[in-house]
Enzyme design. Structure first.
Site, PDB file in Angstrom:
ATOM      1  CD  GLU A   1       5.514   2.361  17.317  1.00 23.38           C
ATOM      2  OE1 GLU A   1       5.365   2.040  16.115  1.00 23.38           O
ATOM      3  OE2 GLU A   1       4.692   2.058  18.191  1.00 23.38           O
TER       4      GLU A   1
ATOM      5  CG  ASN B   1      -4.475  -3.072  11.915  1.00 25.91           C
ATOM      6  OD1 ASN B   1      -5.714  -3.003  12.010  1.00 25.91           O
ATOM      7  ND2 ASN B   1      -3.880  -3.806  11.006  1.00 25.91           N
TER       8      ASN B   1
ATOM      9  CG  HIS C   1      -0.193   5.343  17.512  1.00 27.20           C
ATOM     10  ND1 HIS C   1       1.141   5.385  17.157  1.00 27.20           N
ATOM     11  CD2 HIS C   1      -0.665   4.158  17.065  1.00 27.20           C
ATOM     12  CE1 HIS C   1       1.449   4.256  16.528  1.00 27.20           C
ATOM     13  NE2 HIS C   1       0.361   3.499  16.466  1.00 27.20           N
ATOM     14  CG  LEU C   2      -5.374   7.876  14.612  1.00 25.23           C
ATOM     15  CD1 LEU C   2      -6.145   8.838  13.726  1.00 25.23           C
ATOM     16  CD2 LEU C   2      -6.235   7.391  15.767  1.00 25.23           C
TER      17      LEU C   2
ATOM     18  CG  ASP D   1       4.308   0.193  22.962  1.00 26.33           C
ATOM     19  OD1 ASP D   1       5.213   1.030  22.762  1.00 26.33           O
ATOM     20  OD2 ASP D   1       3.413  -0.046  22.140  1.00 26.33           O
TER      21      ASP D   1
ATOM     22  N   GLY E   1      -3.246   8.092  10.762  1.00 29.20           N
ATOM     23  CA  GLY E   1      -2.981   9.481  11.148  1.00 29.20           C
ATOM     24  C   GLY E   1      -2.028  10.187  10.192  1.00 29.20           C
ATOM     25  CD  GLU E   2       3.002   8.112  10.226  1.00 29.79           C
ATOM     26  OE1 GLU E   2       3.559   7.694   9.196  1.00 29.79           O
ATOM     27  OE2 GLU E   2       3.266   7.672  11.358  1.00 29.79           O
TER      28      GLU E   2
ATOM     29  CG  ASP F   1      -6.215  -1.477   4.538  1.00 25.88           C
ATOM     30  OD1 ASP F   1      -6.305  -0.252   4.319  1.00 25.88           O
ATOM     31  OD2 ASP F   1      -5.182  -2.124   4.321  1.00 25.88           O
TER      32      ASP F   1
HETATM   33  P1  AMP Z   1       0.014   0.995  10.956  1.00 27.57           P
HETATM   34  O1  AMP Z   1      -0.471  -0.073  11.930  1.00 27.57           O
HETATM   35  O2  AMP Z   1       0.562   2.204  11.623  1.00 27.57           O
HETATM   36  O3  AMP Z   1       0.892   0.449   9.873  1.00 27.57           O
HETATM   37  O4  AMP Z   1      -1.328   1.492  10.203  1.00 27.57           O
HETATM   38  C1  AMP Z   1      -2.134   0.630   9.457  1.00 27.57           C
HETATM   39  C2  AMP Z   1      -3.393   1.381   9.044  1.00 27.57           C
HETATM   40  O5  AMP Z   1      -3.016   2.545   8.279  1.00 27.57           O
HETATM   41  C3  AMP Z   1      -4.312   0.555   8.141  1.00 27.57           C
HETATM   42  O6  AMP Z   1      -5.674   0.735   8.568  1.00 27.57           O
HETATM   43  C4  AMP Z   1      -4.126   1.201   6.785  1.00 27.57           C
HETATM   44  O7  AMP Z   1      -5.273   1.078   6.000  1.00 27.57           O
HETATM   45  C5  AMP Z   1      -3.889   2.651   7.170  1.00 27.57           C
HETATM   46  N1  AMP Z   1      -3.312   3.398   6.047  1.00 27.57           N
HETATM   47  C6  AMP Z   1      -2.095   3.286   5.489  1.00 27.57           C
HETATM   48  N2  AMP Z   1      -1.997   4.106   4.408  1.00 27.57           N
HETATM   49  C7  AMP Z   1      -3.185   4.767   4.306  1.00 27.57           C
HETATM   50  C8  AMP Z   1      -3.718   5.739   3.406  1.00 27.57           C
HETATM   51  N3  AMP Z   1      -2.997   6.222   2.381  1.00 27.57           N
HETATM   52  N4  AMP Z   1      -4.980   6.184   3.619  1.00 27.57           N
HETATM   53  C9  AMP Z   1      -5.720   5.699   4.640  1.00 27.57           C
HETATM   54  N5  AMP Z   1      -5.284   4.795   5.514  1.00 27.57           N
HETATM   55  C10 AMP Z   1      -4.038   4.320   5.359  1.00 27.57           C
END
Ligand code: AMP
Length: 255
Positions: free
Chosen positions: A241, A67, A64-65, A4, A189-190, A139
Site C-alpha cells: 500500500e 487483521n 485482502h486478508l 482507502d 492471504g500471503e 492472530d
Molecule cells: P496484516 O494486517 O496484513 O499485517 O495481517 C495480519 C494477520 O496476518 C494476522 O492475523 C497474522 O496472524 C497473519 N499472519 C502473518 N503471518 C502469518 C503466517 N505465517 N501464517 C498465518 N497467518 C499469518
C-alpha cells in the site's frame, strides 16, 4: 491524502446502495463505500503484470486478508463490488470484527440484555471475529498452532472464517463477466496455505483447485500462481500500500 475508499468510487449504484429509505442515502450519505481500496488496486495491477493480461481488459477477485479483511471484484482495472460497506465492519470475518450479522442483533441485545449502543459497537468491532469465535486470539498464526493441538475454538474460528470468505468471493463473482484469476493478499492471504486451501475447497462450483506444493511454497513474500493445472488462476500477490500511495502522489505531482 490517499483515501482507502477512493478505488471503490466506480461501484455501480446497484452495488453501493442499501435497500433502505431513499432519503437516508440522499440526505445522509448512507451507502456502501468500501475500504482497502489501495491494496485491492495495487494487487490487481500486479496480477495483471504477472500474467501478461492488460489490466484494462481483465477480471479479478481479490481477498485482502490481514487483521481487517475484505473481498473485491475488479473489472478492467475498476472496483465493481466490495465486501466492506458504510464502515469496515460489513462483510467477511476479521481479526476482531464480526463481519455480517443480522441487523436486528442490535435491538435483540438491547432488549434481552439491556446493552447500550456503545457496548454493542465495541463487541462487534473489538471482541468478535477470530478472537470472539476462538475465545483465544485474533492472530491467525496462534490459531493455526492451537488448531493443530486440537483447540475447539481455534478450529471453529478457522472453519467459519474460510466458509464465509468463500461465500463472499462467490457473491463477488456476480460482478464479473469472466474470471481471470483470484488473488490472495494481506498477512493471512500471503502466508497461510491452510486458509487458502480451506477457502478454495468451498469454491468447487467456480472450478477452483490448488496445486498443494505451489500453495505451500507461497509464503513470506513469495508471489505467484498456486492453482492446479487446467483450473482458473489463483495467485498470491504481496500487497504494498505504501508503494501505491507513493505512485499516486507522484502521478498527482506530475499532473
Ligand atoms: P496484516 O494486517 O496484513 O499485517 O495481517 C495480519 C494477520 O496476518 C494476522 O492475523 C497474522 O496472524 C497473519 N499472519 C502473518 N503471518 C502469518 C503466517 N505465517 N501464517 C498465518 N497467518 C499469518
Amino acid at each position: 491524502a490517499v483515501f482507502d475508499t477512493a478505488f471503490h468510487q466506480t461501484l455501480p449504484e446497484h452495488a453501493y446502495r442499501y435497500a433502505l429509505p431513499d432519503s437516508l442515502y440522499r440526505e445522509h450519505g448512507v451507502r456502501r463505500y468500501g475500504f482497502h481500496g489501495t491494496s485491492h488496486r495495487f494487487v490487481s495491477q500486479r496480477a495483471a503484470e504477472m500474467t501478461g493480461l492488460p489490466i484494462n481488459a481483465s477480471n479479478w477477485l481479490v481477498a485482502h486478508l490481514g487483521n481487517g479483511c475484505s473481498t473485491c471484484a475488479v473489472v478492467d482495472g475498476q472496483s465493481r463490488d466490495t465486501s466492506m460497506g458504510l464502515t469496515p465492519l460489513e462483510g467477511v470475518v476479521m481479526g476482531t470484527r464480526s463481519g455480517d450479522v443480522d441487523p436486528n442483533l442490535h435491538s435483540h441485545l438491547a432488549r434481552t440484555l439491556g446493552w447500550s449502543l456503545g457496548q454493542i459497537e465495541t463487541m462487534l468491532n473489538k471482541d468478535s471475529g477470530l478472537l470472539g469465535l476462538s475465545g483465544m486470539s485474533n492472530d491467525m498464526r496462534t490459531l493455526e498452532q492451537a488448531r493443530e493441538q486440537g483447540h475447539a475454538g481455534a478450529t471453529l474460528a478457522i472453519e467459519v472464517f474460510c466458509y464465509r470468505l468463500a461465500k463472499s468471493l462467490a457473491a463477488m463473482s456476480c460482478a464479473l463477466p469472466q474470471l481471470d484469476g483470484l488473488i490472495f493478499t494481506g498477512g493471512i492471504g500471503e502466508n497461510s496455505a491452510l486458509i487458502r486451501s480451506k477457502t478454495i475447497a468451498h469454491l468447487k462450483l467456480l472450478n477452483l483447485a490448488l496445486d498443494d506444493q505451489a500453495n505451500a511454497r507461497a509464503v513470506r513474500g513469495a508471489s505467484g500462481p498456486i492453482h492446479a493445472q487446467g483450473h482458473p488462476r489463483v495467485l498470491v500477490v504481496p500487497t504494498n500500500e505504501e508503494r501505491q500511495i507513493a505512485l499516486d502522489t507522484l502521478a498527482l505531482l506530475e499532473a
